[in-house]
Design a protein around this motif. Structure first.
Motif, PDB file in Angstrom:
ATOM      1  N   LEU A  57      22.006 -23.114  47.266  1.00  0.00           N
ATOM      2  CA  LEU A  57      22.661 -22.522  45.916  1.00  0.00           C
ATOM      3  C   LEU A  57      23.584 -21.438  46.336  1.00  0.00           C
ATOM      4  O   LEU A  57      24.441 -21.137  45.707  1.00  0.00           O
ATOM      5  N   PHE A  58      23.085 -20.695  47.472  1.00  0.00           N
ATOM      6  CA  PHE A  58      23.796 -19.490  47.914  1.00  0.00           C
ATOM      7  C   PHE A  58      25.534 -19.847  47.996  1.00  0.00           C
ATOM      8  O   PHE A  58      26.188 -18.917  48.150  1.00  0.00           O
ATOM      9  N   GLN A  60      14.393 -23.877  44.073  1.00  0.00           N
ATOM     10  CA  GLN A  60      14.933 -24.834  44.963  1.00  0.00           C
ATOM     11  C   GLN A  60      14.800 -24.821  46.218  1.00  0.00           C
ATOM     12  O   GLN A  60      14.876 -25.990  46.974  1.00  0.00           O
ATOM     13  N   ARG A  61      14.474 -23.599  47.052  1.00  0.00           N
ATOM     14  CA  ARG A  61      14.013 -23.801  48.424  1.00  0.00           C
ATOM     15  C   ARG A  61      12.677 -24.773  48.572  1.00  0.00           C
ATOM     16  O   ARG A  61      12.866 -25.567  49.621  1.00  0.00           O
ATOM     17  N   PHE A 120      26.900 -20.407  41.159  1.00  0.00           N
ATOM     18  CA  PHE A 120      25.740 -19.825  41.208  1.00  0.00           C
ATOM     19  C   PHE A 120      25.832 -18.253  41.063  1.00  0.00           C
ATOM     20  O   PHE A 120      25.059 -17.468  40.454  1.00  0.00           O
ATOM     21  N   LEU A 155      13.807 -14.358  36.867  1.00  0.00           N
ATOM     22  CA  LEU A 155      14.142 -15.874  36.677  1.00  0.00           C
ATOM     23  C   LEU A 155      15.169 -16.273  37.709  1.00  0.00           C
ATOM     24  O   LEU A 155      14.973 -17.281  38.337  1.00  0.00           O
ATOM     25  N   ILE A 156      16.069 -15.476  38.219  1.00  0.00           N
ATOM     26  CA  ILE A 156      16.946 -15.772  39.409  1.00  0.00           C
ATOM     27  C   ILE A 156      15.880 -16.032  40.793  1.00  0.00           C
ATOM     28  O   ILE A 156      16.300 -17.023  41.500  1.00  0.00           O
ATOM     29  N   LEU A 200      22.249 -29.131  47.673  1.00  0.00           N
ATOM     30  CA  LEU A 200      21.140 -28.076  47.027  1.00  0.00           C
ATOM     31  C   LEU A 200      21.203 -26.805  47.379  1.00  0.00           C
ATOM     32  O   LEU A 200      20.527 -25.954  46.887  1.00  0.00           O
ATOM     33  N   VAL A 210      15.557 -19.682  42.889  1.00  0.00           N
ATOM     34  CA  VAL A 210      15.918 -19.846  44.307  1.00  0.00           C
ATOM     35  C   VAL A 210      14.815 -20.364  44.849  1.00  0.00           C
ATOM     36  O   VAL A 210      14.860 -21.083  45.796  1.00  0.00           O
ATOM     37  N   VAL A 255      12.220 -27.483  46.761  1.00  0.00           N
ATOM     38  CA  VAL A 255      12.716 -28.808  46.558  1.00  0.00           C
ATOM     39  C   VAL A 255      13.496 -29.160  47.722  1.00  0.00           C
ATOM     40  O   VAL A 255      13.124 -30.229  48.312  1.00  0.00           O
TER      41      VAL A 255
END
Lengths: 276, 88
Positions: free
Chosen positions: B9-10, A37-38, B15, A29-30, B7, A34, A40
């Motif tokens: 996240l890291f 998101q990348r 997060f 899921l994580i 955006l 990730v 996007v």
């Protein structure tokens, strides 16, 4: 208890594999989030790059247009006004005083005629640069004036009707709208072989609408977007950059009856107060 | 949404906190379910420890990492605050 003891190995394996499964799910899921998101971010960056590219094309087009306009003015002045003034100068040379009175009069008359022509020419050039009707009397008069000139040729029937033009817009807005209309009309005259052009103006909910209809060969929104991205269509790019400055929307479409084409210009005007 | 830097996240501590909670909860889901009935068994207890303890350590490590992220992002404003103090 006995039942529990006998089932302990199976519980241990269930515990082990269950935990592994849950961990795999959680990590999956994580990782998915990730990566999504990348993607996007990459999409956003791509979008920004495309926007920048478009901006660059528009900027280039406006610079090119400016250069062409300068060349046109330079050519008009050099080819028309220059020779005319040179001819006038020839008529008014020093030998004139030694000639008889009738020749002198004739020369002066000719020179006056040529100077009048030059004045008319320079006036035409300045009018084509900045129409005085627009500055003094507003958009409606300027468009009317333009359309009367077009109708006067007898080839195209051009008419306009302003329904809600009770107050003038800001001068720079009017000029931009006028230039867009001028460019659209120019394109119609050049490419579409239309028999009529009709412009209507409306005002509704803080928006100033200009609608242009014609019955020739026109373009649709898809054509407009395509031509805007290509190196062709300098005039269309100018329209696009002007609409951007106005923060307006322009839409090219074919009417439902398929008989004529329609261009809608939607200009937001907040400070436009209706006088009832 | 227009700014892509928002955006990443890291760099966000939230997060990492969420990641730690998800991993710990997912990993300890079955051990906690079975714990009530089988805790007395030494074999189960060993397995429980073997699963729970590493996850516990990992969770705390990720929490620590999240807190470090927080400190990093705060450092700039703290430095700016330090710069504002007039020197004697």
């Amino acid at each position: 208890m006995i039942l529990l003891q006998s089932s302990l190995p199976s519980v241990s394996s269930a515990l082990f594999f269950g935990t592994m499964g849950m961990l795999a799910l959680a990590i999956g899921l994580i990782v998915f989030i990730v990566f999504h998101q990348r993607r996007v971010i990459r999409y956003q960056v791509q979008l920004q790059e495309m926007e920048e590219e478009q901006q660059k094309i528009l900027l280039n087009a406006s610079i090119r247009w400016q250069e062409e306009e300068r060349q046109k003015i330079a050519a008009d002045l050099h080819d028309d006004a220059g020779p005319l003034l040179a001819t006038a100068r020839l008529y008014l040379n020093e030998n004139l005083v030694h000639q008889d009175i009738s020749t002198q009069l004739q020369s002066i008359y000719n020179a006056k005629q040529i100077i009048d022509d030059t004045i008319q020419l320079i006036r035409n050039i300045s009018h084509s640069l900045m129409p005085p009707t627009l500055k003094n009397f507003g958009l409606e008069s300027a468009v009317n004036d333009l359309f009367q000139k077009i109708s006067g040729s007898g080839v195209v029937n051009a008419s306009c009707r302003f329904h809600d033009y009770r107050q003038r817009l800001r001068p720079e807005q009017e000029l931009l709208i006028f230039r867009i209309i001028q460019e659209l009309v120019n394109n119609i005259l050049k490419h579409s072989s239309a028999s009529f052009i009709h412009v209507t103006q409306n005002y509704n909910e803080d928006k100033f609408f200009i609608r242009l209809h014609h019955d020739g060969r026109g373009i649709t929104q898809a054509d407009f977007d395509r031509l805007n991205k290509s190196s062709l269509g300098l005039g269309l790019k100018n329209i696009q950059s002007r609409t951007k400055v106005l923060q307006a929307k322009i839409e090219f479409e074919r009417d439902l009856s398929q008989t004529y084409f329609k261009v809608t210009l939607e200009v937001p005007v907040e400070d436009y107060e209706m006088i009832s | 949404m227009k700014d892509p830097t928002a955006l990443y996240l890291f760099s966000s501590p939230v997060f990492w906190v969420v990641v730690a909670i998800i991993i710990y909860s997912a990993g300890t889901f079955f051990p906690f379910i079975y714990a009530k009935n089988y805790m007395a068994e030494s074999e189960f207890f060993d397995l429980y420890d073997m699963i729970h303890d590493p996850l516990y350590i990992i969770r705390n490590l990720i929490f620590a990492f999240a807190m470090l992220q927080k400190t990093n992002s705060k450092k700039s404003s703290y430095m700016a605050y330090c710069k504002k103090i007039p020197k004697p």
